[in-house]
Design a protein around this motif. Structure first.
Motif, PDB file in Angstrom:
ATOM      1  N   PHE A 306       0.850  -1.208   0.000  1.00  0.00           N
ATOM      2  CA  PHE A 306       0.000   0.000   0.000  1.00  0.00           C
ATOM      3  C   PHE A 306       0.879   1.249   0.000  1.00  0.00           C
ATOM      4  N   PRO A 307       0.541   2.249  -0.796  1.00  0.00           N
ATOM      5  CA  PRO A 307       1.343   3.482  -0.899  1.00  0.00           C
ATOM      6  C   PRO A 307       1.094   4.422   0.276  1.00  0.00           C
ATOM      7  N   ILE A 308       1.660   4.093   1.429  1.00  0.00           N
ATOM      8  CA  ILE A 308       1.433   4.880   2.633  1.00  0.00           C
ATOM      9  C   ILE A 308       2.685   4.799   3.509  1.00  0.00           C
ATOM     10  N   SER A 309       2.983   5.883   4.214  1.00  0.00           N
ATOM     11  CA  SER A 309       4.150   5.879   5.093  1.00  0.00           C
ATOM     12  C   SER A 309       3.840   5.107   6.371  1.00  0.00           C
ATOM     13  N   ARG A 310       4.886   4.607   7.007  1.00  0.00           N
ATOM     14  CA  ARG A 310       4.699   3.869   8.255  1.00  0.00           C
ATOM     15  C   ARG A 310       4.022   4.741   9.309  1.00  0.00           C
ATOM     16  N   ARG A 311       4.455   5.982   9.430  1.00  0.00           N
ATOM     17  CA  ARG A 311       3.903   6.873  10.454  1.00  0.00           C
ATOM     18  C   ARG A 311       2.418   7.130  10.210  1.00  0.00           C
ATOM     19  N   ARG A 312       2.072   7.379   8.952  1.00  0.00           N
ATOM     20  CA  ARG A 312       0.659   7.632   8.632  1.00  0.00           C
ATOM     21  C   ARG A 312      -0.174   6.378   8.845  1.00  0.00           C
ATOM     22  N   LEU A 313       0.381   5.206   8.500  1.00  0.00           N
ATOM     23  CA  LEU A 313      -0.337   3.954   8.716  1.00  0.00           C
ATOM     24  C   LEU A 313      -0.607   3.740  10.200  1.00  0.00           C
ATOM     25  N   GLN A 315      -0.847   6.039  12.544  1.00  0.00           N
ATOM     26  CA  GLN A 315      -1.823   7.025  13.010  1.00  0.00           C
ATOM     27  C   GLN A 315      -3.240   6.620  12.637  1.00  0.00           C
ATOM     28  N   ARG A 316      -3.421   6.191  11.410  1.00  0.00           N
ATOM     29  CA  ARG A 316      -4.769   5.846  10.951  1.00  0.00           C
ATOM     30  C   ARG A 316      -5.277   4.555  11.600  1.00  0.00           C
ATOM     31  N   PHE A 317      -4.387   3.607  11.878  1.00  0.00           N
ATOM     32  CA  PHE A 317      -4.786   2.402  12.595  1.00  0.00           C
ATOM     33  C   PHE A 317      -5.218   2.744  14.023  1.00  0.00           C
ATOM     34  N   ARG A 318      -4.465   3.622  14.669  1.00  0.00           N
ATOM     35  CA  ARG A 318      -4.828   4.029  16.022  1.00  0.00           C
ATOM     36  C   ARG A 318      -6.186   4.714  16.028  1.00  0.00           C
ATOM     37  N   ALA A 319      -6.445   5.524  15.029  1.00  0.00           N
ATOM     38  CA  ALA A 319      -7.708   6.248  14.960  1.00  0.00           C
ATOM     39  C   ALA A 319      -8.890   5.303  14.743  1.00  0.00           C
ATOM     40  N   GLU A 320      -8.704   4.276  13.916  1.00  0.00           N
ATOM     41  CA  GLU A 320      -9.797   3.368  13.585  1.00  0.00           C
ATOM     42  C   GLU A 320      -9.973   2.236  14.595  1.00  0.00           C
ATOM     43  N   ARG A 323      -5.209   0.389  17.988  1.00  0.00           N
ATOM     44  CA  ARG A 323      -4.044  -0.475  18.096  1.00  0.00           C
ATOM     45  C   ARG A 323      -3.202  -0.321  16.835  1.00  0.00           C
ATOM     46  N   SER A 324      -1.975  -0.802  16.893  1.00  0.00           N
ATOM     47  CA  SER A 324      -1.035  -0.626  15.798  1.00  0.00           C
ATOM     48  C   SER A 324      -1.228  -1.708  14.736  1.00  0.00           C
ATOM     49  N   PRO A 325      -0.691  -1.506  13.528  1.00  0.00           N
ATOM     50  CA  PRO A 325      -0.748  -2.559  12.511  1.00  0.00           C
ATOM     51  C   PRO A 325      -0.081  -3.852  12.974  1.00  0.00           C
ATOM     52  N   ALA A 326       1.043  -3.738  13.678  1.00  0.00           N
ATOM     53  CA  ALA A 326       1.725  -4.939  14.165  1.00  0.00           C
ATOM     54  C   ALA A 326       0.853  -5.707  15.154  1.00  0.00           C
ATOM     55  N   GLU A 327       0.156  -4.987  16.024  1.00  0.00           N
ATOM     56  CA  GLU A 327      -0.742  -5.637  16.987  1.00  0.00           C
ATOM     57  C   GLU A 327      -1.893  -6.328  16.276  1.00  0.00           C
ATOM     58  N   GLU A 328      -2.405  -5.725  15.198  1.00  0.00           N
ATOM     59  CA  GLU A 328      -3.499  -6.337  14.437  1.00  0.00           C
ATOM     60  C   GLU A 328      -3.022  -7.606  13.732  1.00  0.00           C
TER      61      GLU A 328
END
Length: 385
Positions: A306-313, A315-320, A323-328
């Motif tokens: 996916f064309p997205i930066s790690r930091r933005r990913l 942030q958006r995971f936390r908002a939705e 939890r972090s992508p790694a935790e998911e």
């Protein structure tokens, strides 16, 4: 001269009309057979009530106490008793092994919230199969998560008979926002909800996602669509209750606690197969994780796909999801391992290879960190065979 002690006679007053009851009874009987017990399963009186006959000469009872009359019947027998339900208040004269309703409520809320839902409701009409604790636990979990939970309020029509008044439910559903996640107390009200939604052309799961608080192999699988459900540790409840009763029959006066056992998992089916998120890209990332997590993917793989930066990913995971992508990734991967342990007889080594782990030891370490126990113990305590 030596005398042979007669086998223990144990009465089981548990309904066997659903998967939960059959699993509990099966686990009790399995323990009883290995311990030399003679068991009397679900005897009934002339009125069809679960009752032990007067001629029965018993040593102990395992019962799902649901009514004051059943409590009075069991108490009058003056035998060691273990309750496997949570329908009546706990008393000092009996022990209890039951499902942890708070853990069930949290698991149900997390399952619905993970699908992007932000509107929640609870449907638990008073049909005598569960206590108010079950629905309140779900409502408490929703509130703790920062959301509101609409509760179905029963009317005189609902309490007059077993079946819920469909018109009342239709009116209630019409007042609720969508997409909506509904926790139904058990498979019976869950099936009713699915039928009502079908009759009113309410799309499941797109408009209303339905999750049952207990699983039933028949009711949840023959419904259209099939109903997602919280899978309870019913075999473990039965085994633990039998172990506790054995101690009580042997004179252990301290063996009368209340032991609450958390559910195993949510068994996802079509009725909650939705990702109702405003952030379409994160929804796509979640689908990718759910499809590929068992392959051993990492956050780096997400960034390649996916064309997205790690930091933005992050942030958006936390908002939705908070939890972090790694935790998911870890959560989905461990859920996959747990299902394989319960639903198959594959070895831990095979499961490790199919779940992206280099060795069975690395799987066992990750599993213990996530579930607090080893894969072998998890399977032994919860597997049906």
């Amino acid at each position: 001269m030596t005398t042979t002690q007669r086998p223990r006679h144990v009465g089981i007053l548990v309904e066997t009309d659903d998967s939960w009851g059959r699993n509990v009874v099966e686990a009790v009987c399995r323990f009883g057979h290995s311990s030399g017990w003679t068991v009397l399963i679900s005897p009934r009186d002339a009125q069809g009530r679960l009752r032990l006959p007067k001629v029965w000469n018993g040593d102990g009872i395992i019962a799902s106490l649901r009514t004051t009359s059943s409590v009075r019947h069991v108490k009058n027998l003056q035998l060691p008793v273990v309750d496997v339900g949570i329908m009546v208040p706990k008393c000092d004269w009996f022990a209890r092994v039951a499902t942890d309703d708070a853990a069930r409520g949290e698991m149900a809320f997390e399952h619905l919230r993970d699908r992007g839902l932000t509107h929640f409701a609870c449907y638990a009409p008073p049909i005598g199969r569960y206590s108010d604790v079950r629905s309140m636990a779900f409502a408490d979990a929703v509130t703790a998560g920062g959301y509101q939970c609409a509760m179905y309020e029963a009317t005189g029509d609902d309490t007059a008979g077993w079946l819920t008044n469909y018109s009342n439910v239709r009116r209630w559903l019409s007042t609720l926002p969508r997409p909506l996640g509904i926790f139904a107390a058990d498979p019976y009200p869950a099936r009713q909800l699915v039928e009502i939604c079908s009759a009113d052309s309410i799309r499941i799961p797109d408009e209303v996602a339905v999750l049952s608080g207990d699983d039933d192999e028949l009711l949840c699988n023959v419904a259209s669509p099939r109903i997602s459900a919280v899978e309870l540790a019913s075999h473990r409840i039965g085994e633990t209750a039998a172990q506790m009763l054995a101690k009580m029959m042997n004179g252990d006066a301290t063996a009368k606690p209340e032991t609450l056992i958390p559910p195993l998992q949510v068994r996802g089916r079509h009725s909650t197969d939705i990702l109702a998120m405003a952030d379409d890209e994160i929804a796509d990332v979640l689908r990718y994780i759910r499809d590929r997590a068992p392959d051993g993917i990492t956050v780096a793989d997400l960034l390649k796909a996916f064309p997205i930066s790690r930091r933005r990913l992050e942030q958006r995971f936390r908002a939705e999801l908070n939890r972090s992508p790694a935790e998911e990734i870890r959560r989905v991967r461990m859920a996959h391992v747990g299902r394989l342990l319960l639903d198959s007889d594959k070895t831990v080594t095979t499961i490790a290879a199919e779940s992206g782990f280099a060795t069975s030891a690395s799987l066992s370490q990750a599993f213990r960190q996530h579930f607090g126990t080893t894969p072998g113990d998890y399977r032994r305590r919860n597997h049906a065979t």
